[in-house]
Design a protein around this motif. Structure first.
Motif, PDB file in Angstrom:
ATOM      1  N   LEU A 256      -3.370  -5.109   0.696  1.00  0.00           N
ATOM      2  CA  LEU A 256      -2.140  -4.384   0.383  1.00  0.00           C
ATOM      3  C   LEU A 256      -1.479  -3.746   1.604  1.00  0.00           C
ATOM      4  O   LEU A 256      -0.290  -3.466   1.597  1.00  0.00           O
ATOM      5  CB  LEU A 256      -2.395  -3.319  -0.684  1.00  0.00           C
TER       6      LEU A 256
ATOM      7  N   ARG B 215       3.535  -0.612 -11.154  1.00  0.00           N
ATOM      8  CA  ARG B 215       2.098  -0.367 -11.052  1.00  0.00           C
ATOM      9  C   ARG B 215       1.343  -1.632 -11.441  1.00  0.00           C
ATOM     10  O   ARG B 215       0.351  -2.000 -10.826  1.00  0.00           O
ATOM     11  CB  ARG B 215       1.763   0.721 -12.075  1.00  0.00           C
ATOM     12  N   LYS B 216       1.856  -2.287 -12.476  1.00  0.00           N
ATOM     13  CA  LYS B 216       1.232  -3.500 -12.994  1.00  0.00           C
ATOM     14  C   LYS B 216       1.259  -4.617 -11.952  1.00  0.00           C
ATOM     15  O   LYS B 216       0.264  -5.317 -11.755  1.00  0.00           O
ATOM     16  CB  LYS B 216       2.013  -3.924 -14.239  1.00  0.00           C
TER      17      LYS B 216
ATOM     18  N   VAL C 216       1.367  -4.350  -8.668  1.00  0.00           N
ATOM     19  CA  VAL C 216       0.446  -4.047  -7.568  1.00  0.00           C
ATOM     20  C   VAL C 216      -0.998  -4.221  -8.003  1.00  0.00           C
ATOM     21  O   VAL C 216      -1.836  -4.738  -7.260  1.00  0.00           O
ATOM     22  CB  VAL C 216       0.644  -2.604  -7.050  1.00  0.00           C
ATOM     23  N   LEU C 217      -1.283  -3.798  -9.231  1.00  0.00           N
ATOM     24  CA  LEU C 217      -2.645  -3.908  -9.747  1.00  0.00           C
ATOM     25  C   LEU C 217      -3.072  -5.374  -9.799  1.00  0.00           C
ATOM     26  O   LEU C 217      -4.192  -5.731  -9.434  1.00  0.00           O
ATOM     27  CB  LEU C 217      -2.709  -3.272 -11.146  1.00  0.00           C
ATOM     28  N   LYS C 218      -2.150  -6.225 -10.199  1.00  0.00           N
ATOM     29  CA  LYS C 218      -2.438  -7.664 -10.292  1.00  0.00           C
ATOM     30  C   LYS C 218      -2.793  -8.217  -8.906  1.00  0.00           C
ATOM     31  O   LYS C 218      -3.776  -8.944  -8.750  1.00  0.00           O
ATOM     32  CB  LYS C 218      -1.202  -8.392 -10.846  1.00  0.00           C
TER      33      LYS C 218
ATOM     34  N   TYR D 112       0.835  -1.207   0.000  1.00  0.00           N
ATOM     35  CA  TYR D 112       0.000   0.000   0.000  1.00  0.00           C
ATOM     36  C   TYR D 112       0.871   1.258   0.000  1.00  0.00           C
ATOM     37  O   TYR D 112       0.672   2.166  -0.807  1.00  0.00           O
ATOM     38  CB  TYR D 112      -0.926  -0.008   1.229  1.00  0.00           C
TER      39      TYR D 112
ATOM     40  N   ALA E 218      -3.807  -6.421  -6.284  1.00  0.00           N
ATOM     41  CA  ALA E 218      -5.032  -5.770  -5.801  1.00  0.00           C
ATOM     42  C   ALA E 218      -6.268  -6.444  -6.395  1.00  0.00           C
ATOM     43  O   ALA E 218      -7.277  -6.650  -5.715  1.00  0.00           O
ATOM     44  CB  ALA E 218      -5.013  -4.290  -6.161  1.00  0.00           C
ATOM     45  N   MET E 219      -6.183  -6.813  -7.680  1.00  0.00           N
ATOM     46  CA  MET E 219      -7.311  -7.466  -8.357  1.00  0.00           C
ATOM     47  C   MET E 219      -7.568  -8.840  -7.739  1.00  0.00           C
ATOM     48  O   MET E 219      -8.696  -9.329  -7.744  1.00  0.00           O
ATOM     49  CB  MET E 219      -7.023  -7.647  -9.849  1.00  0.00           C
TER      50      MET E 219
END
Lengths: 166, 166
Positions: free
Chosen positions: A86, A73-74, A76-78, A44, A80-81
Motif C-alpha cells: 500500500l 475502505r472496501k 483498500v481492504l480488498k 497507505y 490489502a488482502m
C-alpha cells in the motif's frame, strides 16, 4: 369551521404532505465537507486520511478540486488482502474513476439523492458543480452526501427538528 | 364540515403527525438478516465473509446465536495496516466485545434506534432478544439494523411507500 391559528387543514392526507414537504429539502441542506486526496497519494496515506477524518471513502481530485475518482475502505481492504504494498501503490490505481461515479448536486432533492445511494449500493455521493472552465465534463467537488446525513435527517424530522422547509 | 372519505382532519400540524406516525415504525419492520461468525474464525475469513455478504461488519456469536462481539471493516483495516497476520489472528482479538456494543430490539421504534446509530457513530446495530436460558445478560442476535435500512425507509416514506403504519 376555520382552522385555529398555527394549525392548518389542507385536505391532503399525511402521506402526500410528507412527500411534498420532504421533497423540498435539498442536498445542500444536509451535506458534509468532502475529504479529498490527490492522484499521487499512496493507498497507505489515503487510508491514514480515512482514519484521521473518520470517513468511509475519500475523493481523488486534480488541481481546482476537479473530481477524478473515489476510494473506499472496501477498495483498500480488498487490495490489502491481496498482499499488495500500500505504500507504493498510488490511489489512482485502485480508485473508481470518473465517469463511473454516481454524483449529486447541491440543489438536487435529498430524496432523489438518497434513492441513488440505495439503488447503486454506495455509501456516499460526491456533491458536484460544473467546473468554471471550458471542459464541459469537468466537475468540481463541493461536498459529500452520506448515509449518515440521511439517517440524521430522518432522526431530525422524526423528532420535529430540521428541514427549514417543513 | 365532515371530511371526505380517504382524507382526514386531525387538527394537528404536519410536523406532529409526522413524528407520531413515524414513531410507530419498529426496528423489526426494516431490519436485515445478521451476518455472523464464530469466535475462532480468523480475521482473514471474517473479511472474506464481509466481502461475500457485502456487509460493513460481522457479528461474533457463541452457540445459540449469543452475541459476544462485532468486527467492522474499519477494525480489520486498522489491524491490516499494522502489519499483523490476519490468517493467524482470531476475530476475538480485534472485535469490540459485549457489553460495549450498542444494541437494539425488534420492537424498539426505528427512530430511537436511528438516534443510537447517529449518537454512537456506528454503522449498524445488532437486533437482540434475551436468550432463552438462565443467564439474564445473554442476548441472542436476531437481526441487524443499518444506515442503509434507515436510508431505504426514508426513501420509501418520502415516495409514499412503506411503513404499513402510515
Amino acid at each position: 369551521a376555520r382552522p385555529k391559528v398555527g394549525y392548518y387543514y389542507t385536505g391532503k392526507n399525511v402521506r402526500s404532505m410528507l412527500t411534498e414537504q420532504v421533497g423540498r429539502i435539498k442536498v445542500q441542506d444536509v451535506q458534509s465537507v468532502p475529504v479529498v486526496v490527490t492522484a499521487g497519494t499512496s493507498a497507505y496515506d489515503a487510508v491514514v486520511t480515512m482514519f484521521l477524518e473518520d470517513v468511509g471513502s475519500v475523493f481523488v481530485v486534480e488541481p481546482g478540486g476537479i473530481l477524478i475518482g473515489v476510494v473506499s475502505r472496501k477498495d483498500v481492504l480488498k487490495v490489502a488482502m491481496g498482499g499488495s504494498d500500500l505504500y507504493k501503490m498510488p490511489v489512482k490505481v485502485l480508485m473508481t474513476p470518473m465517469p463511473k461515479i454516481i454524483v449529486t448536486t447541491p440543489d438536487e432533492p435529498v430524496l432523489t439523492a438518497a434513492k441513488k445511494i440505495i439503488e447503486n449500493e454506495v455509501d456516499s455521493l460526491p456533491v458536484v458543480v460544473p467546473a468554471s472552465q471550458q471542459d464541459n465534463k469537468a466537475l468540481e467537488i463541493v461536498g459529500r452526501l452520506t448515509k449518515t446525513n440521511i439517517a440524521r435527517l430522518f432522526v431530525d424530522l422524526g423528532e420535529g427538528r430540521g428541514g427549514e422547509q417543513l
